[in-house]
Scaffold this motif. Structure first.
Motif, mmCIF file in Angstrom:
data_model
loop_
_atom_site.group_PDB
_atom_site.id
_atom_site.type_symbol
_atom_site.label_atom_id
_atom_site.label_comp_id
_atom_site.label_asym_id
_atom_site.label_seq_id
_atom_site.Cartn_x
_atom_site.Cartn_y
_atom_site.Cartn_z
ATOM 1 N N THR A 185 51.012 41.104 46.477
ATOM 2 C CA THR A 185 50.056 40.552 47.167
ATOM 3 C C THR A 185 48.770 40.412 46.768
ATOM 4 N N LEU A 186 48.204 39.244 46.713
ATOM 5 C CA LEU A 186 46.758 39.046 46.170
ATOM 6 C C LEU A 186 45.843 39.082 47.359
ATOM 7 N N TYR A 187 44.668 39.814 47.457
ATOM 8 C CA TYR A 187 43.653 39.796 48.428
ATOM 9 C C TYR A 187 42.317 39.482 47.998
ATOM 10 N N THR A 188 41.695 38.174 48.458
ATOM 11 C CA THR A 188 40.594 37.713 47.985
ATOM 12 C C THR A 188 39.679 37.770 49.239
ATOM 13 N N ASN A 248 33.689 36.184 56.088
ATOM 14 C CA ASN A 248 33.441 37.717 56.127
ATOM 15 C C ASN A 248 34.970 38.288 56.481
ATOM 16 N N LYS A 249 36.137 38.036 55.965
ATOM 17 C CA LYS A 249 37.252 38.483 55.977
ATOM 18 C C LYS A 249 37.954 38.560 54.614
ATOM 19 N N TRP A 250 39.166 39.028 54.699
ATOM 20 C CA TRP A 250 40.149 39.166 53.432
ATOM 21 C C TRP A 250 41.078 38.057 53.762
#
Length: 95
Positions: free
Chosen positions: A73-76, A82-84
């Protein structure tokens, strides 16, 4: 990737800089994303890393990709909202 139990038993926690995975140098997140499909095929591979802080020695651990526990999983972080944002990196063998 969680580095939680190096075989030498000297894990102290903290931040790490991954330098190489499965024999391929890693210096950016994009380079890591590019090799993930190859990691699905290998399942077991070495990760070289530097433990940041007081000890800058390079360590190697052998790790196993276990798709039954979690997808890659890629989190940006989207700063305007203002959220992932979460994007799954699929195994080419998955539908």
């Amino acid at each position: 990737m969680e580095i939680s139990n190096p075989s030498n038993g000297t894990y102290q926690g903290g931040a790490f800089q991954i330098t190489e995975i499965a024999g391929k140098k890693i210096s950016t997140i994009d380079e890591l994303i590019d090799i993930i499909p190859d990691l699905f095929k290998k399942k077991v591979f070495d990760v070289k890393f530097i433990r940041l802080g007081s000890d800058f020695g390079e360590y190697t651990i052998t790790t196993k990709y276990s798709p039954e526990f979690a997808d890659a999983t890629l989190y940006t972080f989207n700063s305007s909202e203002n959220k992932w944002e979460v994007k799954s990196i699929k195994n080419p063998k998955q539908n």
